[in-house]
Design a protein around this motif. Structure first.
Motif, PDB file in Angstrom:
ATOM      1  N   THR A 162       1.026  -1.521   0.055  1.00  0.00           N
ATOM      2  CA  THR A 162      -0.059   0.333  -0.078  1.00  0.00           C
ATOM      3  C   THR A 162       0.898   0.949  -0.078  1.00  0.00           C
ATOM      4  O   THR A 162       0.509   2.694  -0.036  1.00  0.00           O
ATOM      5  N   TYR A 163       2.169   0.975  -0.160  1.00  0.00           N
ATOM      6  CA  TYR A 163       3.124   2.401  -0.148  1.00  0.00           C
ATOM      7  C   TYR A 163       4.436   1.755  -0.809  1.00  0.00           C
ATOM      8  O   TYR A 163       4.450   0.404  -0.797  1.00  0.00           O
ATOM      9  N   TYR A 164       5.033   2.496  -1.250  1.00  0.00           N
ATOM     10  CA  TYR A 164       6.365   2.233  -1.939  1.00  0.00           C
ATOM     11  C   TYR A 164       7.274   2.067  -0.307  1.00  0.00           C
ATOM     12  O   TYR A 164       7.222   2.703   0.293  1.00  0.00           O
ATOM     13  N   ALA A 165       8.193   1.364  -0.982  1.00  0.00           N
ATOM     14  CA  ALA A 165       9.393   0.930  -0.096  1.00  0.00           C
ATOM     15  C   ALA A 165      10.179   1.493  -0.052  1.00  0.00           C
ATOM     16  O   ALA A 165      10.456   2.521   0.297  1.00  0.00           O
ATOM     17  N   VAL A 166      10.895   1.291   1.783  1.00  0.00           N
ATOM     18  CA  VAL A 166      12.335   1.651   2.523  1.00  0.00           C
ATOM     19  C   VAL A 166      12.612   2.138   1.779  1.00  0.00           C
ATOM     20  O   VAL A 166      13.830   3.476   1.302  1.00  0.00           O
ATOM     21  N   ASP A 167      13.560   0.678   0.627  1.00  0.00           N
ATOM     22  CA  ASP A 167      14.385   1.284  -0.275  1.00  0.00           C
ATOM     23  C   ASP A 167      14.530   2.875  -1.447  1.00  0.00           C
ATOM     24  O   ASP A 167      15.120   2.939  -1.447  1.00  0.00           O
ATOM     25  N   THR A 168      13.434   2.183  -1.755  1.00  0.00           N
ATOM     26  CA  THR A 168      12.631   3.904  -2.880  1.00  0.00           C
ATOM     27  C   THR A 168      12.406   5.022  -1.944  1.00  0.00           C
ATOM     28  O   THR A 168      13.536   5.936  -2.437  1.00  0.00           O
ATOM     29  N   HIS A 169      12.093   4.770  -0.818  1.00  0.00           N
ATOM     30  CA  HIS A 169      11.785   5.880   0.043  1.00  0.00           C
ATOM     31  C   HIS A 169      14.177   6.497  -0.106  1.00  0.00           C
ATOM     32  O   HIS A 169      13.493   8.321   0.323  1.00  0.00           O
ATOM     33  N   THR A 170      14.832   5.473   0.702  1.00  0.00           N
ATOM     34  CA  THR A 170      15.862   5.942   0.697  1.00  0.00           C
ATOM     35  C   THR A 170      16.449   6.927  -0.419  1.00  0.00           C
ATOM     36  O   THR A 170      17.196   7.641  -0.332  1.00  0.00           O
TER      37      THR A 170
END
Length: 414
Positions: A47-55
């Motif tokens: 339901t949301y983009y991944a932590v590594d994408t956020h990083t």
């Protein structure tokens, strides 16, 4: 947007890459976008983009594009920001939507709030602040003048990695006073995100969860009583003077709709990418059996859609340029008519992008290409859900259209 190097009152805080350019940031987004395509399914499931994408976004500087330079942002402006949004939405509509609606409100905060509030809100550099425009919850005055907020705010796109929340509520009023919205910014520690997103038709991975306040405390200087961010008179707001930058004083309604039109164009370009792959690798169903790229019918369908999407993109980019030019030209701020005229351009761009997908790409891609999880099917779902957004389905479709004529002729609604 002109980056302001010399600002009054304090020495600027340098961003992580002081020599980074707008072109480099856009190029980073264009490189990242294709990598998001294969992750669309997991993004929807989560339901949301991944932590590594956020990083990756954080390291690329995406969360500082609209943050003022004096607070460690890049202050690259609306054009750069929306080109990044378009590139990300092309790869994954949910990711593009979540990023856009989380990072975009640095512009409103830098426009509307005073120096004390901005210094506090932007001190982290990266700024992720989902927002809602419909007033919710209830606010009561505390003894020290702050506000105590309770209630649930739905559809807060960008909430999973948010640093703040920007919302409207109807505070308690003295007896006989009519209710008036209050705009506020709440730090992350004052609210919690609910696990209530992902069952909608589309945009399942957009991180549009609800935010809940239980006796959340909002400092008085982080509130603007009697203010709604889509209708504020930017000629009286502090941002332009504080930062010496006219884009922190541009039309508020049209900017919000430029965001959605950039998202729509990015989504449609993603569908066209998928259709092009089918053109190159699939054959026709009926004789003569040839590659679809060699079929006059598929050539026509592709050409129609490509022309519509290219026109929508050109309209959005031209409207962005007009928005920035109008910001610089008129120190008194946007007129309501100008704001609504640019909103009308956004309306037509969204229509073109949507009709390219639903009239030409989706019906002719073939049933195997629109099964659940296929790229064109996902774009169709996401753009369908986008049209359920009140800003598109109600405001742009009817209200803003009438208001443009009313503003032009100086008449009220009859």
């Amino acid at each position: 947007m002109t980056v302001t190097r010399r600002v009054p009152g304090r020495a600027p805080t340098l961003p992580p890459e002081p020599d980074l350019t707008p072109a480099e940031v856009v190029a980073r987004a264009e490189d990242i976008g294709p990598l998001l395509v294969e992750r669309q399914g997991e993004t929807e499931k989560r339901t949301y983009y991944a932590v590594d994408t956020h990083t990756t976004f954080k390291n690329a500087g995406f969360y500082r594009i609209l943050v003022p330079r004096r607070y460690g942002g890049y202050e690259f402006g609306v054009d750069t920001f929306l080109r990044v949004v378009m590139a990300l939405a092309r790869g994954c509509p949910s990711t593009g939507w979540m990023y856009c609606l989380g990072a975009t409100h640095a512009l409103q905060v830098a426009t509307l709030f005073d120096e004390k509030a901005q210094a506090e809100l932007f001190r982290g550099g990266d700024f992720i602040c989902p927002a809602t425009i419909v007033p919710s919850g209830a606010a009561e005055r505390a003894a020290n003048g702050d506000w105590i907020l309770n209630g649930t705010f739905p559809y807060c796109s960008g909430s999973p990695y948010a640093t703040h929340f920007l919302g409207h509520t109807l505070p308690s009023q003295a007896e006989g006073e009519p209710p008036a919205p209050m705009l506020f910014v709440a730090p992350r520690e004052e609210w919690r995100r609910l696990d209530d997103w992902g069952t909608q038709l589309g945009l399942k991975g957009s991180g549009s969860h609800s935010i809940h306040f239980e006796n959340g405390r909002i400092a008085e200087h982080l509130t603007l009583p009697g203010t709604h961010m889509s209708e504020v008179d930017v000629s009286t707001t502090p941002g332009r003077q504080l930062h010496g930058n006219p884009e922190y004083g541009g039309g508020p309604l049209s900017f919000m709709l430029l965001e959605v039109s950039a998202l729509a164009v990015g989504m449609a370009k993603g569908a066209l990418d998928a259709y092009e792959n089918l053109m190159r690798n699939r054959t026709t169903l009926f004789p003569p059996i040839v590659r679809r790229a060699e079929s006059p019918d598929f050539q026509w369908w592709y050409g129609q859609a490509a022309g519509m999407i290219a026109t929508a993109e050109a309209a959005v980019l031209q409207a962005i340029g007009q928005w920035s030019a109008q910001s610089a030209r008129n120190v008194a701020g946007f007129s309501r008519e100008e704001d609504l005229r640019l909103a009308a351009i956004c309306r037509e761009a969204i229509r073109l992008a949507w009709h390219a997908v639903e009239s030409h790409l989706f019906p002719t891609a073939g049933s195997s290409s629109v099964r659940q999880g296929e790229r064109i099917e996902r774009v169709w779902r996401d753009m369908s859900t986008m049209h359920s957004h009140a800003g598109i389905g109600v405001l742009l479709a009817s209200t803003a259209t009438r208001e443009l004529a009313q503003a032009r002729f100086g008449v009220g609604e009859r």
